[in-house]
Design a protein around this motif. Structure first.
Motif, PDB file in Angstrom:
ATOM      1  N   UNK A  22      -4.391  15.111   8.307  1.00  0.00           N
ATOM      2  CA  UNK A  22      -4.552  13.648   8.259  1.00  0.00           C
ATOM      3  C   UNK A  22      -3.706  13.013   7.155  1.00  0.00           C
ATOM      4  N   UNK A  23      -3.218  13.826   6.208  1.00  0.00           N
ATOM      5  CA  UNK A  23      -2.373  13.298   5.133  1.00  0.00           C
ATOM      6  C   UNK A  23      -1.205  12.485   5.706  1.00  0.00           C
ATOM      7  N   UNK A  24      -0.708  12.917   6.858  1.00  0.00           N
ATOM      8  CA  UNK A  24       0.440  12.232   7.475  1.00  0.00           C
ATOM      9  C   UNK A  24       0.124  10.777   7.819  1.00  0.00           C
ATOM     10  N   UNK A  25      -1.150  10.428   7.807  1.00  0.00           N
ATOM     11  CA  UNK A  25      -1.529   9.050   8.172  1.00  0.00           C
ATOM     12  C   UNK A  25      -1.677   8.125   6.968  1.00  0.00           C
ATOM     13  N   UNK A  26      -1.348   8.622   5.779  1.00  0.00           N
ATOM     14  CA  UNK A  26      -1.636   7.856   4.564  1.00  0.00           C
ATOM     15  C   UNK A  26      -0.926   6.492   4.508  1.00  0.00           C
ATOM     16  N   UNK A  27       0.334   6.429   4.954  1.00  0.00           N
ATOM     17  CA  UNK A  27       1.064   5.157   4.861  1.00  0.00           C
ATOM     18  C   UNK A  27       0.450   4.099   5.779  1.00  0.00           C
ATOM     19  N   UNK A  28       0.142   4.489   7.003  1.00  0.00           N
ATOM     20  CA  UNK A  28      -0.490   3.545   7.947  1.00  0.00           C
ATOM     21  C   UNK A  28      -1.834   3.088   7.407  1.00  0.00           C
ATOM     22  N   UNK A  29      -2.563   4.019   6.813  1.00  0.00           N
ATOM     23  CA  UNK A  29      -3.863   3.663   6.247  1.00  0.00           C
ATOM     24  C   UNK A  29      -3.693   2.618   5.144  1.00  0.00           C
ATOM     25  N   UNK A  30      -2.744   2.873   4.235  1.00  0.00           N
ATOM     26  CA  UNK A  30      -2.516   1.923   3.137  1.00  0.00           C
ATOM     27  C   UNK A  30      -2.060   0.559   3.677  1.00  0.00           C
ATOM     28  N   UNK A  31      -1.225   0.575   4.726  1.00  0.00           N
ATOM     29  CA  UNK A  31      -0.779  -0.686   5.335  1.00  0.00           C
ATOM     30  C   UNK A  31      -1.981  -1.512   5.801  1.00  0.00           C
ATOM     31  N   UNK A  32      -2.959  -0.819   6.347  1.00  0.00           N
ATOM     32  CA  UNK A  32      -4.117  -1.542   6.890  1.00  0.00           C
ATOM     33  C   UNK A  32      -5.047  -2.065   5.803  1.00  0.00           C
ATOM     34  N   UNK A  33      -5.183  -1.322   4.706  1.00  0.00           N
ATOM     35  CA  UNK A  33      -6.224  -1.707   3.741  1.00  0.00           C
ATOM     36  C   UNK A  33      -5.704  -2.340   2.452  1.00  0.00           C
ATOM     37  N   UNK A  34      -4.385  -2.241   2.171  1.00  0.00           N
ATOM     38  CA  UNK A  34      -3.913  -2.751   0.882  1.00  0.00           C
ATOM     39  C   UNK A  34      -3.144  -4.051   1.040  1.00  0.00           C
ATOM     40  N   UNK A  35      -3.375  -4.966   0.099  1.00  0.00           N
ATOM     41  CA  UNK A  35      -2.648  -6.227   0.135  1.00  0.00           C
ATOM     42  C   UNK A  35      -1.314  -6.106  -0.578  1.00  0.00           C
ATOM     43  N   UNK A  36      -1.234  -5.189  -1.528  1.00  0.00           N
ATOM     44  CA  UNK A  36       0.004  -5.059  -2.300  1.00  0.00           C
ATOM     45  C   UNK A  36       0.686  -3.734  -2.029  1.00  0.00           C
ATOM     46  N   UNK A  37       1.807  -3.547  -2.671  1.00  0.00           N
ATOM     47  CA  UNK A  37       2.619  -2.349  -2.403  1.00  0.00           C
ATOM     48  C   UNK A  37       2.673  -1.391  -3.602  1.00  0.00           C
ATOM     49  N   UNK A  38       1.923  -1.706  -4.656  1.00  0.00           N
ATOM     50  CA  UNK A  38       1.942  -0.818  -5.815  1.00  0.00           C
ATOM     51  C   UNK A  38       0.681   0.047  -5.819  1.00  0.00           C
ATOM     52  N   UNK A  39       0.865   1.340  -5.604  1.00  0.00           N
ATOM     53  CA  UNK A  39      -0.298   2.234  -5.562  1.00  0.00           C
ATOM     54  C   UNK A  39      -0.241   3.256  -6.697  1.00  0.00           C
ATOM     55  N   UNK A  40      -1.409   3.664  -7.121  1.00  0.00           N
ATOM     56  CA  UNK A  40      -1.503   4.656  -8.184  1.00  0.00           C
ATOM     57  C   UNK A  40      -2.205   5.907  -7.657  1.00  0.00           C
ATOM     58  N   UNK A  41      -1.490   7.027  -7.732  1.00  0.00           N
ATOM     59  CA  UNK A  41      -2.104   8.296  -7.348  1.00  0.00           C
ATOM     60  C   UNK A  41      -2.740   8.921  -8.586  1.00  0.00           C
ATOM     61  N   UNK A  42      -4.040   9.148  -8.530  1.00  0.00           N
ATOM     62  CA  UNK A  42      -4.738   9.825  -9.625  1.00  0.00           C
ATOM     63  C   UNK A  42      -4.979  11.257  -9.163  1.00  0.00           C
TER      64      UNK A  42
END
Ligand SMILES: [Zn+2]
Length: 362
Positions: A22-42
């Motif tokens: 499911x990792x391959x779906x991360x970008x589509x997921x972020x597109x759907x739920x995030x308003x901005x384009x700056x993400x932080x991986x912890x």
């Protein structure tokens, strides 16, 4: 008739993606739920290699500005450092990539920052991957804190299955321990008039039963085992969201576990093997004993834990008999306001000894 004045807020994850690759779906997921384009991986050093680097690649390709932070331990100072960093870098979305500690630190920082976060577990060691609660370490044990539910959960069973089996067994034991937690909650409802949600209780029990019934399949340690366990953990997390607290998944067995943490590692050196008990392992052993006190089917709990390969005795847990008894006697000190089968004063030393013996823990 009395006027109806009740009101309640429940916050759930908006998207839950579980399964193979499911990792391959991360970008589509972020597109759907995030308003901005700056993400932080912890992440931590291990989970960065295991999953964080792949996620960074995928998101960078999809035009996200990706920042990374390595977290080494679940402490207040780590949370504060993360908050400062996220503020400075105007982070829109946080991704917690790791086991319980990384996700807990991300959860608390996200809650403080009022930013959404995605829970991306790399192991299934406890039910915190989907819950609104987080626990932090301090010098003497740990504290449980209210945070936020993840906005989304992305669980890749291909990655989770690579984690040591012991983690999966411990996470399963943590969910199975919902059985005693719900019994405690019902007792507090009957005896103390505490607010009770039958829906949350049913969900928490369903999650536990799923693992009790599939104990043999869990043991196979295939990707399907991870699938079953993660599903149960998510249902358990949802139960806590419905309740608005950890009652459905944390009762006297968790107090026993937290008291063991408080009393110190209590490592029993067996040959040369050095072992520190895990949260879920302690809760599982606690659940056997607490369900016995409730007059419930404790043998069923024990047999499921045995099938899974989770500890059921002090020896398997790596804790001395003395420490088991002390933790039983003092468990209710952890959260005196949370009423459980241990009552207001806890067990006497004799009762604790007897309980541990009858259930075969010592
Ligand atoms: Zn737990």
């Amino acid at each position: 008739m009395e006027r109806f004045t009740k009101s309640k807020t429940m916050i759930f994850p908006r998207e839950i993606i579980v399964g193979h690759n499911t990792t391959s779906q991360i970008a589509e997921l972020c597109d759907r739920i995030s308003r901005g384009k700056t993400v932080l991986i912890v992440e931590d050093k291990k989970t960065k290699k295991l999953s964080g680097e792949d996620i960074k690649k995928i998101l960078s390709k999809a035009n996200y500005e990706v920042k990374e932070r390595i977290v080494s331990s679940p402490t207040v100072s780590e949370v504060n450092r993360l908050i400062n960093y996220a503020h400075k870098n105007k982070i829109d979305l946080l991704l917690g990539v790791g086991g319980g500690s990384v996700i807990d630190v991300t959860k608390l920082a996200a809650s403080e920052l009022k930013r959404p976060f995605v829970s991306i577990p790399t192991s299934a060691a406890h039910d915190g991957i989907a819950s609104p609660r987080a626990s932090l370490k301090h010098s003497r044990g740990s504290v449980s804190k209210t945070a936020v539910s993840p906005l989304a959960i992305l669980a890749d069973t291909k990655i989770i299955n690579k984690a040591p089996y012991r983690m999966l067994a411990s996470g399963s034991a943590d969910v199975i321990s919902n059985m005693s937690a719900v019994m405690d909650w019902e007792l507090a409802y009957r005896l103390k008039g505490e607010e009770f949600s039958s829906h949350a209780a049913v969900l928490a029990k369903t999650a536990a039963q799923l693992l009790i019934e599939n104990a043999d399949d869990i043991r196979t340690n295939t990707e399907e085992s991870s699938w079953i366990a993660v599903k149960a953990m998510i249902v358990s997390g949802v139960a806590m969201s419905v309740a608005g607290n950890t009652r459905p998944a944390s009762g006297s067995e968790h107090m026993f576990s937290h008291m063991l943490d408080h009393l110190g590692p209590g490592i029993m050196l067996k040959g040369k093997k050095y072992k520190r008990p895990m949260h879920g392992e302690q809760c599982g052993v606690g659940a056997i004993m607490m369900v016995y006190l409730h007059g419930g089917d404790w043998e069923k709990i024990r047999s499921a834990l045995k099938k899974i390969g989770a500890p059921t005795t002090s020896e398997e847990l790596g804790v001395s008999k003395k420490k088991i008894i002390e933790a039983l006697v003092r468990a209710q000190e952890i959260r005196p306001e949370r009423y459980t089968i241990l009552g207001e004063t806890g067990l006497t030393n004799d009762a604790a000894k007897r309980l541990a013996k009858i259930t075969g823990v010592i």
